[in-house]
Design a protein around this motif. Structure first.
Motif, mmCIF file in Angstrom:
data_model
loop_
_atom_site.group_PDB
_atom_site.id
_atom_site.type_symbol
_atom_site.label_atom_id
_atom_site.label_comp_id
_atom_site.label_asym_id
_atom_site.label_seq_id
_atom_site.Cartn_x
_atom_site.Cartn_y
_atom_site.Cartn_z
ATOM 1 N N PHE A 1 -48.891 3.628 67.029
ATOM 2 C CA PHE A 1 -48.932 5.090 67.064
ATOM 3 C C PHE A 1 -49.287 5.574 68.467
ATOM 4 O O PHE A 1 -50.107 4.979 69.160
ATOM 5 C CB PHE A 1 -49.926 5.621 66.041
ATOM 6 N N TYR A 2 -48.650 6.666 68.856
ATOM 7 C CA TYR A 2 -48.752 7.211 70.206
ATOM 8 C C TYR A 2 -49.782 8.323 70.239
ATOM 9 O O TYR A 2 -49.707 9.280 69.454
ATOM 10 C CB TYR A 2 -47.374 7.733 70.611
ATOM 11 N N CYS A 3 -50.774 8.197 71.129
ATOM 12 C CA CYS A 3 -51.800 9.213 71.297
ATOM 13 C C CYS A 3 -52.431 9.002 72.675
ATOM 14 O O CYS A 3 -51.966 8.160 73.452
ATOM 15 C CB CYS A 3 -52.856 9.115 70.192
ATOM 16 N N LYS A 4 -53.473 9.737 72.976
ATOM 17 C CA LYS A 4 -54.101 9.629 74.291
ATOM 18 C C LYS A 4 -54.609 8.213 74.545
ATOM 19 O O LYS A 4 -54.454 7.666 75.637
ATOM 20 C CB LYS A 4 -55.259 10.626 74.386
ATOM 21 N N GLU A 5 -55.187 7.613 73.513
ATOM 22 C CA GLU A 5 -55.737 6.264 73.665
ATOM 23 C C GLU A 5 -54.653 5.209 73.869
ATOM 24 O O GLU A 5 -54.925 4.118 74.375
ATOM 25 C CB GLU A 5 -56.580 5.886 72.435
ATOM 26 N N THR A 6 -53.425 5.508 73.436
ATOM 27 C CA THR A 6 -52.338 4.517 73.536
ATOM 28 C C THR A 6 -51.223 5.004 74.452
ATOM 29 O O THR A 6 -50.064 4.623 74.284
ATOM 30 C CB THR A 6 -51.760 4.211 72.137
ATOM 31 N N GLN A 7 -51.548 5.834 75.425
ATOM 32 C CA GLN A 7 -50.517 6.390 76.295
ATOM 33 C C GLN A 7 -49.798 5.311 77.123
ATOM 34 O O GLN A 7 -48.708 5.548 77.639
ATOM 35 C CB GLN A 7 -51.096 7.457 77.207
ATOM 36 N N SER A 8 -50.398 4.121 77.214
ATOM 37 C CA SER A 8 -49.735 3.016 77.906
ATOM 38 C C SER A 8 -48.460 2.570 77.189
ATOM 39 O O SER A 8 -47.654 1.819 77.749
ATOM 40 C CB SER A 8 -50.687 1.828 78.037
ATOM 41 N N LEU A 9 -48.260 3.034 75.955
ATOM 42 C CA LEU A 9 -47.043 2.711 75.203
ATOM 43 C C LEU A 9 -45.813 3.452 75.728
ATOM 44 O O LEU A 9 -44.679 3.095 75.394
ATOM 45 C CB LEU A 9 -47.219 3.080 73.717
ATOM 46 N N ASN A 10 -46.016 4.467 76.540
ATOM 47 C CA ASN A 10 -44.909 5.339 76.947
ATOM 48 C C ASN A 10 -43.670 4.592 77.433
ATOM 49 O O ASN A 10 -42.547 4.932 77.031
ATOM 50 C CB ASN A 10 -45.387 6.340 77.999
ATOM 51 N N PRO A 11 -43.784 3.549 78.293
ATOM 52 C CA PRO A 11 -42.578 2.852 78.764
ATOM 53 C C PRO A 11 -41.741 2.244 77.637
ATOM 54 O O PRO A 11 -40.519 2.131 77.761
ATOM 55 C CB PRO A 11 -43.143 1.763 79.681
ATOM 56 N N TYR A 12 -42.391 1.871 76.540
ATOM 57 C CA TYR A 12 -41.669 1.250 75.423
ATOM 58 C C TYR A 12 -40.844 2.270 74.637
ATOM 59 O O TYR A 12 -39.952 1.908 73.870
ATOM 60 C CB TYR A 12 -42.646 0.526 74.497
ATOM 61 N N PHE A 13 -41.158 3.558 74.828
ATOM 62 C CA PHE A 13 -40.352 4.607 74.214
ATOM 63 C C PHE A 13 -39.129 4.946 75.078
ATOM 64 O O PHE A 13 -38.175 5.544 74.592
ATOM 65 C CB PHE A 13 -41.191 5.878 74.018
ATOM 66 N N GLN A 14 -39.164 4.535 76.349
ATOM 67 C CA GLN A 14 -38.094 4.898 77.273
ATOM 68 C C GLN A 14 -36.987 3.853 77.342
ATOM 69 O O GLN A 14 -35.923 4.103 77.921
ATOM 70 C CB GLN A 14 -38.673 5.106 78.681
ATOM 71 N N LYS A 15 -37.226 2.682 76.759
ATOM 72 C CA LYS A 15 -36.267 1.586 76.865
ATOM 73 C C LYS A 15 -36.077 0.933 75.503
ATOM 74 O O LYS A 15 -36.993 0.898 74.693
ATOM 75 C CB LYS A 15 -36.784 0.558 77.879
ATOM 76 N N GLU A 16 -34.878 0.418 75.255
ATOM 77 C CA GLU A 16 -34.597 -0.266 73.993
ATOM 78 C C GLU A 16 -34.934 -1.753 74.120
ATOM 79 O O GLU A 16 -34.638 -2.392 75.137
ATOM 80 C CB GLU A 16 -33.125 -0.109 73.609
ATOM 81 N N TYR A 17 -35.531 -2.295 73.072
ATOM 82 C CA TYR A 17 -35.842 -3.718 73.001
ATOM 83 C C TYR A 17 -35.230 -4.276 71.723
ATOM 84 O O TYR A 17 -35.059 -3.545 70.741
ATOM 85 C CB TYR A 17 -37.357 -3.940 73.007
ATOM 86 N N GLU A 18 -34.948 -5.561 71.727
ATOM 87 C CA GLU A 18 -34.267 -6.160 70.575
ATOM 88 C C GLU A 18 -35.121 -6.096 69.310
ATOM 89 O O GLU A 18 -34.589 -6.122 68.190
ATOM 90 C CB GLU A 18 -33.909 -7.622 70.876
ATOM 91 N N TRP A 19 -36.443 -5.966 69.479
ATOM 92 C CA TRP A 19 -37.320 -5.912 68.317
ATOM 93 C C TRP A 19 -37.602 -4.490 67.837
ATOM 94 O O TRP A 19 -38.270 -4.289 66.828
ATOM 95 C CB TRP A 19 -38.650 -6.613 68.615
ATOM 96 N N THR A 20 -37.119 -3.491 68.549
ATOM 97 C CA THR A 20 -37.358 -2.102 68.152
ATOM 98 C C THR A 20 -36.518 -1.744 66.927
ATOM 99 O O THR A 20 -35.304 -1.935 66.924
ATOM 100 C CB THR A 20 -37.021 -1.133 69.293
ATOM 101 N N VAL A 21 -37.161 -1.233 65.905
ATOM 102 C CA VAL A 21 -36.464 -0.783 64.689
ATOM 103 C C VAL A 21 -36.306 0.727 64.699
ATOM 104 O O VAL A 21 -35.226 1.260 64.436
ATOM 105 C CB VAL A 21 -37.238 -1.222 63.421
ATOM 106 N N LYS A 22 -37.380 1.417 65.024
ATOM 107 C CA LYS A 22 -37.372 2.877 64.983
ATOM 108 C C LYS A 22 -38.505 3.391 65.854
ATOM 109 O O LYS A 22 -39.592 2.816 65.880
ATOM 110 C CB LYS A 22 -37.537 3.352 63.526
ATOM 111 N N LYS A 23 -38.258 4.479 66.597
ATOM 112 C CA LYS A 23 -39.310 5.063 67.419
ATOM 113 C C LYS A 23 -39.055 6.548 67.580
ATOM 114 O O LYS A 23 -37.905 7.009 67.525
ATOM 115 C CB LYS A 23 -39.382 4.375 68.784
ATOM 116 N N GLU A 24 -40.128 7.292 67.765
ATOM 117 C CA GLU A 24 -39.983 8.734 67.917
ATOM 118 C C GLU A 24 -41.234 9.310 68.579
ATOM 119 O O GLU A 24 -42.349 8.979 68.186
ATOM 120 C CB GLU A 24 -39.768 9.386 66.553
#
Length: 371
Positions: free
Chosen positions: A319-342
């Motif tokens: 889940f994306y929030c202030k504490e997990t803002q380091s996740l942002n790059p993973y929302f900008q690029k597709e990975y083979e393990w990504t199922v769904k993101k928003e």
């Protein structure tokens, strides 16, 4: 066939879509608060609060529904039990509904049946705190809310007074519990029940936000805990299902495991786990169509063959929030393990409840994805 679905937020959307894919006529009940996304998807929508059990019963009798259910939402559970009992449909008893939605009654039930759980006191008035000898730290939570709303760890008397006042304000019944703080890792156990028989579907590892709010910011399946500890967790989970007399449907049991290996039941919900655990992760990790199972149970057409695992893979949600803002790059690029993101909004908040999340990323892989 016709199914009544209580709740209309994004949590219920997978259930509405699953029912429609089965050719079932969907009747959705919820207060139209601007977040009722199922309003546009269900065949019929009724702007009725899920707490209005008599009004919902009257409408369900008029429609002549074949089943009634919800997923991931505690508040709907007592109304579902009430309607199911009045219409002779599949459902747990009203007593079970109360035991699995009211944390005060739940704790009393656990202690009566020797289910290991934190010591607690039920509070209806802040004045009651003066008579309690407290050993800090403690956890304060409303008896009748979910999603970590109004839940807080406190370390001294002033914090306790403030937290209880806030927790009481969140509670529908204006009641909260003050309980012993258990330190350790947290898991949830996802289960299925049919005519009083039970199956453990999976164990979910949880990642929590920092103190004092402990909001879930990630879930992973299957658990990476040692096999012997998993067996202990499963045994306690089955005892918890029996203690609360659950007979039908999905359940979601949250537990804490201490460093010494002691297992404590924190709470149980007689419904599918939220946060995409039931709607997505179980199927991604096991191949079991959990949504189909709970739908078929509600319609009295379930077969245990449906719950046989098809494979064993890793799945999870961040889940994306202030504490997990380091996740942002993973929302900008597709990975083979990504199922769904928003990303739901760019306004990242420090997380105090699940309502403060700004997005999610779901994965499936042959290994646990650690971001």
């Amino acid at each position: 066939m016709k199914i009544a679905i209580l709740g209309a937020s994004y949590l219920q959307l997978p259930l509405v879509e699953k029912a429609k894919a089965n050719g079932i006529e969907t009747h959705c009940f919820a207060w139209d608060d601007g977040k009722a996304v199922c309003k546009e998807v269900a065949d019929y929508f009724y702007d009725i609060s899920v707490l209005e059990k008599e009004t919902i019963l009257e409408k369900c009798q008029e429609i002549n529904i074949d089943g009634i259910l919800t997923i991931a939402t505690d508040i709907c559970v007592p109304t579902i039990s009430y309607v199911a009992a009045k219409m002779n449909l599949i459902g747990n008893s009203l007593q079970t509904a109360l035991l699995t939605t009211n944390k005060g009654l739940m704790r009393d039930c656990f202690h009566t049946h020797n289910i290991p759980s934190p010591a607690h006191r039920t509070i209806t008035d802040i004045k009651q705190l003066s008579a309690i000898e407290n050993t800090f730290p403690l956890i304060v939570k409303p008896v009748d809310r979910s999603g970590s709303l109004g839940v807080k760890k406190v370390s001294h008397q002033k914090e306790l007074l403030d937290a209880v006042e806030e927790s009481l304000s969140y509670s529908f019944e204006k009641t909260c519990i003050v309980e012993e703080y258990i330190s350790g890792v947290e898991v949830s156990v996802e289960t299925l029940s049919w005519k009083g028989e039970h199956q453990i579907v999976n164990i979910t590892d949880k990642v929590l936000s920092p103190e004092p709010y402990f909001v879930e910011i990630a879930h992973h399946q299957p658990t990476t805990l040692h096999a012997s500890l998993q067996e202990k967790i499963k045994k306690i989970a089955l005892n918890t299902l029996r203690a609360t007399n659950i007979e039908f449907g999905a359940s979601h049991i949250e537990m804490k495991i201490t460093e010494a290996g002691n297992v404590y039941v924190i709470e149980i919900g007689s419904r599918m786990g939220g946060d995409f655990i039931g709607s997505d992760l179980v199927k991604l990790s096991t191949g079991i169509d959990y949504l189909q199972c709970v739908l078929d149970i509600a319609l009295n057409q379930f077969n245990w063959q449906e719950s046989i695992p098809k494979y064993n893979r890793y799945a999870g949600v961040y889940f994306y929030c202030k504490e997990t803002q380091s996740l942002n790059p993973y929302f900008q690029k597709e990975y083979e393990w990504t199922v769904k993101k928003e990303i739901l909004n760019d306004d990242l908040k420090l997380i105090k409840s699940s309502n403060d999340r700004s997005g999610y990323l779901i994965y499936q892989s042959d290994k646990k994805i650690e971001l």
